[in-house]
Design a protein around this motif. Structure first.
Motif, PDB file in Angstrom:
ATOM      1  N   UNK A  34       0.836  -1.197   0.000  1.00 32.68           N
ATOM      2  CA  UNK A  34       0.000   0.000   0.000  1.00 32.68           C
ATOM      3  C   UNK A  34       0.872   1.247   0.000  1.00 32.68           C
ATOM      4  N   UNK A  35       0.878   2.020  -1.108  1.00 30.44           N
ATOM      5  CA  UNK A  35       1.577   3.302  -1.075  1.00 30.44           C
ATOM      6  C   UNK A  35       0.935   4.210  -0.030  1.00 30.44           C
ATOM      7  N   UNK A  36       1.758   5.061   0.581  1.00 29.57           N
ATOM      8  CA  UNK A  36       1.268   5.918   1.652  1.00 29.57           C
ATOM      9  C   UNK A  36       0.887   7.289   1.101  1.00 29.57           C
ATOM     10  N   UNK A  37      -0.396   7.644   1.278  1.00 28.94           N
ATOM     11  CA  UNK A  37      -0.892   8.962   0.881  1.00 28.94           C
ATOM     12  C   UNK A  37      -1.176   9.774   2.131  1.00 28.94           C
ATOM     13  N   UNK A  38      -0.129  10.138   2.838  1.00 27.80           N
ATOM     14  CA  UNK A  38      -0.217  10.733   4.178  1.00 27.80           C
ATOM     15  C   UNK A  38      -1.313  11.791   4.286  1.00 27.80           C
ATOM     16  N   UNK A  39      -1.186  12.856   3.479  1.00 27.03           N
ATOM     17  CA  UNK A  39      -2.093  14.007   3.574  1.00 27.03           C
ATOM     18  C   UNK A  39      -3.079  14.008   2.405  1.00 27.03           C
ATOM     19  N   UNK A  40      -3.621  12.827   2.075  1.00 24.37           N
ATOM     20  CA  UNK A  40      -4.557  12.659   0.950  1.00 24.37           C
ATOM     21  C   UNK A  40      -3.874  12.831  -0.393  1.00 24.37           C
ATOM     22  N   UNK A 236       1.811 -16.494  12.838  1.00 26.96           N
ATOM     23  CA  UNK A 236       1.212 -17.797  13.179  1.00 26.96           C
ATOM     24  C   UNK A 236       0.274 -17.704  14.381  1.00 26.96           C
ATOM     25  N   UNK A 237       0.428 -16.642  15.188  1.00 30.98           N
ATOM     26  CA  UNK A 237      -0.434 -16.470  16.359  1.00 30.98           C
ATOM     27  C   UNK A 237      -1.780 -15.861  15.980  1.00 30.98           C
ATOM     28  N   UNK A 238      -1.888 -15.387  14.742  1.00 28.06           N
ATOM     29  CA  UNK A 238      -3.105 -14.713  14.268  1.00 28.06           C
ATOM     30  C   UNK A 238      -3.937 -15.672  13.420  1.00 28.06           C
ATOM     31  N   UNK A 239      -5.251 -15.408  13.286  1.00 29.31           N
ATOM     32  CA  UNK A 239      -6.105 -16.315  12.503  1.00 29.31           C
ATOM     33  C   UNK A 239      -5.615 -16.476  11.064  1.00 29.31           C
ATOM     34  N   UNK A 240      -5.719 -17.673  10.527  1.00 26.17           N
ATOM     35  CA  UNK A 240      -5.268 -17.930   9.154  1.00 26.17           C
ATOM     36  C   UNK A 240      -6.273 -17.437   8.121  1.00 26.17           C
ATOM     37  N   UNK A 241      -7.546 -17.277   8.537  1.00 24.59           N
ATOM     38  CA  UNK A 241      -8.592 -16.936   7.561  1.00 24.59           C
ATOM     39  C   UNK A 241      -8.861 -15.434   7.471  1.00 24.59           C
ATOM     40  N   UNK A 242      -7.963 -14.625   8.045  1.00 28.66           N
ATOM     41  CA  UNK A 242      -8.094 -13.163   7.983  1.00 28.66           C
ATOM     42  C   UNK A 242      -6.782 -12.556   7.489  1.00 28.66           C
ATOM     43  N   UNK A 243      -6.860 -11.382   6.851  1.00 25.03           N
ATOM     44  CA  UNK A 243      -5.622 -10.748   6.375  1.00 25.03           C
ATOM     45  C   UNK A 243      -4.699 -10.377   7.535  1.00 25.03           C
ATOM     46  N   UNK A 244      -3.395 -10.472   7.254  1.00 26.67           N
ATOM     47  CA  UNK A 244      -2.373 -10.090   8.237  1.00 26.67           C
ATOM     48  C   UNK A 244      -1.552  -8.946   7.650  1.00 26.67           C
ATOM     49  N   UNK A 245      -1.459  -7.877   8.384  1.00 28.84           N
ATOM     50  CA  UNK A 245      -0.892  -6.631   7.884  1.00 28.84           C
ATOM     51  C   UNK A 245       0.300  -6.232   8.753  1.00 28.84           C
ATOM     52  N   UNK A 253      13.764  -6.105   0.518  1.00 30.38           N
ATOM     53  CA  UNK A 253      14.070  -7.402   1.143  1.00 30.38           C
ATOM     54  C   UNK A 253      13.293  -7.604   2.446  1.00 30.38           C
ATOM     55  N   UNK A 254      12.887  -6.507   3.112  1.00 34.50           N
ATOM     56  CA  UNK A 254      11.982  -6.628   4.270  1.00 34.50           C
ATOM     57  C   UNK A 254      10.636  -7.195   3.816  1.00 34.50           C
ATOM     58  N   UNK A 255      10.136  -6.669   2.695  1.00 36.34           N
ATOM     59  CA  UNK A 255       8.827  -7.069   2.181  1.00 36.34           C
ATOM     60  C   UNK A 255       8.829  -8.552   1.804  1.00 36.34           C
ATOM     61  N   UNK A 262       4.429 -15.163   6.129  1.00 34.32           N
ATOM     62  CA  UNK A 262       2.978 -15.228   6.275  1.00 34.32           C
ATOM     63  C   UNK A 262       2.239 -13.907   6.328  1.00 34.32           C
ATOM     64  N   UNK A 263       2.894 -12.809   5.910  1.00 34.58           N
ATOM     65  CA  UNK A 263       2.250 -11.487   5.913  1.00 34.58           C
ATOM     66  C   UNK A 263       1.554 -11.239   4.566  1.00 34.58           C
ATOM     67  N   UNK A 264       0.381 -10.587   4.619  1.00 33.72           N
ATOM     68  CA  UNK A 264      -0.428 -10.338   3.412  1.00 33.72           C
ATOM     69  C   UNK A 264      -0.426  -8.885   2.939  1.00 33.72           C
ATOM     70  N   UNK A 265      -0.175  -7.943   3.845  1.00 33.68           N
ATOM     71  CA  UNK A 265      -0.268  -6.524   3.497  1.00 33.68           C
ATOM     72  C   UNK A 265       0.862  -5.754   4.167  1.00 33.68           C
ATOM     73  N   UNK A 266       1.364  -4.736   3.449  1.00 32.29           N
ATOM     74  CA  UNK A 266       2.387  -3.853   3.994  1.00 32.29           C
ATOM     75  C   UNK A 266       2.190  -2.445   3.473  1.00 32.29           C
ATOM     76  N   UNK A 267       2.777  -1.481   4.182  1.00 34.39           N
ATOM     77  CA  UNK A 267       2.795  -0.108   3.680  1.00 34.39           C
ATOM     78  C   UNK A 267       4.119   0.512   4.077  1.00 34.39           C
ATOM     79  N   UNK A 268       4.556   1.507   3.315  1.00 32.30           N
ATOM     80  CA  UNK A 268       5.775   2.218   3.688  1.00 32.30           C
ATOM     81  C   UNK A 268       5.888   3.495   2.863  1.00 32.30           C
TER      82      UNK A 268
END
Length: 376
Positions: A34-40, A236-245, A253-255, A262-268
C-alpha cells in the motif's frame, strides 16, 4: 445490500500466501503493498498514476488529516475517496503512531492521548472513540483500531503495560466502530519482541474479533534481524482466515522476508520518500541518481522496467533534473520506485500461485547481489 468485506486465500507456499481481499470499492490482491498517501496524496504522484503502477489500495493518515484539513471538512466535501480522487479502497491508520512520534507535549492516560499539533501548537485529544469517529468521517474502507506503540528498545515491563493498554483500547475501538457493512476494522497485535506477550495480545484480539489483524510495533528501530525473528512466530499467532498486515514495512528485502513468513499486506513511505531524495530501487539493488557516474549515462535506470522513467528518460537526464531540483525528478523517481515495489508484489503473487516462491526468492536475492550495472 452492501457488499461485505471478505478475504479468500487462493494458494499457499510454505508460509507465504496469496489471495484476495474483497471490498465494495474493489478487490485487493495479496500480498499487497500500500503506497502511503499521508495528507490525501501520494507525494509527487497523480492518483491515476499510482493506480497505473498496480496499487489496489492506498493508506491515508488519521493524525495528519485530522489536523489539516480536518476530518469534518473532508466529510462535508464527500469523503476522502472523492476528496483525493481515488475510487479504490483506502486504509486509514489510527493516528496512534504519529501521536507518539510527531506530536509535542503529549500526555497518555487510560482515556487516550492529549497532544499539541506539530503544525500550529493547537491542543487535541485522540481516544479510541475519537479515532473511530475520524476514520468514519474520512470514509476509509479499512479502519485501524487505536493503539499505543512504544519505541524499541524498551524494557519488558513497559512493553507489557503498553500492550495491555492497547488491548483495552482495541475493545473500545471495536465497540465504537459498531456495525458498518462494507467497512472493516483491523486489530493490532503488540508485545515488542516478546513471544509470550505477542501470544497474549493475539488471543485478546481474537476474543474481541476483527476483520483483519496487524502486526504492530515493528519497524521502529529494532533492525531487520529482530523483526524477522518476531515474524517467525507472530503471524502464526493470528487467525489464518483473515488478512495479516505488517505496519510500516519496508525495504524490498523486508517485504519479501515478511511475505515468506505469512504477511499479506504492507505499507511504507520509502518508495515515495526515496524518490524525492534521489534514491532509486531496482532489481539490482539501490542506486543514487545524484552520483556523478550517471552524468553522461544514456541508459535507463533499469533496462527491464516499463515505468515512464525507464521507458522515456536516461540516467543522465534523471541526474540532471535531480541536480537542478526540478519537480519532474521526484515525480519520475517516485513513479519508478512505486512501479518496482508493485512488480515485486506481482512476482510474489505469481510465484506463490504455482508453488515456486522459493525459486523466485532465490532469484530476487541473486539479482540484487549483482549490484548496479557497471559505469560506462
Amino acid at each position: 445490500m452492501t457488499k461485505r468485506f471478505s478475504f479468500s486465500l487462493n494458494a499457499t507456499d510454505g508460509k507465504a500466501r496469496t489471495g484476495v481481499i474483497s471490498t465494495p470499492r474493489g478487490d485487493i490482491r495479496t500480498p499487497a503493498f500500500m503506497p502511503v498517501g499521508t495528507a490525501a496524496t501520494v507525494k509527487a504522484m497523480m492518483p491515476e498514476s499510482v493506480a497505473a503502477t498496480g496499487a489496489d489500495i492506498l493508506l491515508g493518515n488519521t493524525y495528519h488529516l485530522m489536523l489539516r484539513p480536518t476530518a469534518e471538512r473532508i466529510d462535508r466535501l464527500g469523503g476522502l475517496h472523492k476528496f483525493m480522487n481515488w475510487d479504490k479502497p483506502i486504509l486509514t491508520d489510527s493516528g496512534g503512531f504519529q501521536v507518539m512520534s510527531l506530536a509535542d507535549l503529549r500526555k497518555l492516560t487510560e482515556k487516550g492521548v492529549t497532544f499539541k499539533s506539530h503544525i500550529d501548537g493547537s491542543k487535541h485529544e485522540l481516544t479510541p472513540e475519537r479515532s473511530m469517529e475520524i476514520q468514519r468521517l474520512l470514509g476509509s474502507d479499512i479502519v485501524m483500531c487505536f493503539d499505543e506503540c512504544p519505541a524499541l528498545p524498551a524494557d519488558r515491563t513497559r512493553i507489557n503495560e503498553s500492550m495491555q493498554l492497547s488491548m483495552r483500547w482495541a475493545a473500545r475501538s471495536r465497540e465504537a466502530f459498531g456495525d458498518r457493512p462494507g467497512h472493516a476494522l483491523f486489530g493490532i497485535q503488540q508485545g515488542g519482541l516478546e513471544e509470550d506477550l505477542r501470544a497474549e495480545s493475539a488471543q485478546a484480539l481474537r476474543d474481541i474479533e476483527f476483520d483483519g489483524y496487524a502486526v504492530g510495533g515493528l519497524a521502529v528501530g529494532e533492525g531487520q534481524e529482530a523483526m524477522f525473528s518476531v515474524l517467525d512466530f507472530a503471524p502464526d499467532q493470528l487467525p489464518t482466515d483473515k488478512p495479516r498486515y505488517l505496519m510500516g514495512v519496508g525495504k524490498p528485502d523486508d517485504i519479501v522476508g515478511a511475505v515468506k513468513r505469512g504477511i499479506d499486506m504492507m505499507d511504507c513511505v520509502l518508495p515515495s520518500r526515496s524518490g524525492r531524495t534521489g534514491q532509486v530501487f531496482t532489481r539490482r539493488g539501490v542506486l543514487n541518481i545524484k552520483n556523478a557516474r550517471h552524468m553522461d549515462d544514456p541508459r535507463p535506470l533499469d533496462e527491464q522496467c516499463t515505468c515512464p522513467a525507464c521507458s522515456n528518460y536516461s540516467r543522465a537526464y534523471l541526474h540532471h533534473v535531480f541536480r537542478a531540483q526540478e519537480m519532474i525528478s521526484g515525480m519520475l523517481l517516485t513513479w519508478h520506485n512505486l512501479h518496482y515495489f508493485q512488480e515485486i508484489m506481482q512476482g510474489m503473487r505469481d510465484a506463490i500461485a504455482v508453488g515456486a516462491f522459493g525459486a523466485w526468492e532465490a532469484d530476487f536475492h541473486a539479482q540484487r547481489a549483482l549490484g548496479d550495472i557497471a559505469p560506462l
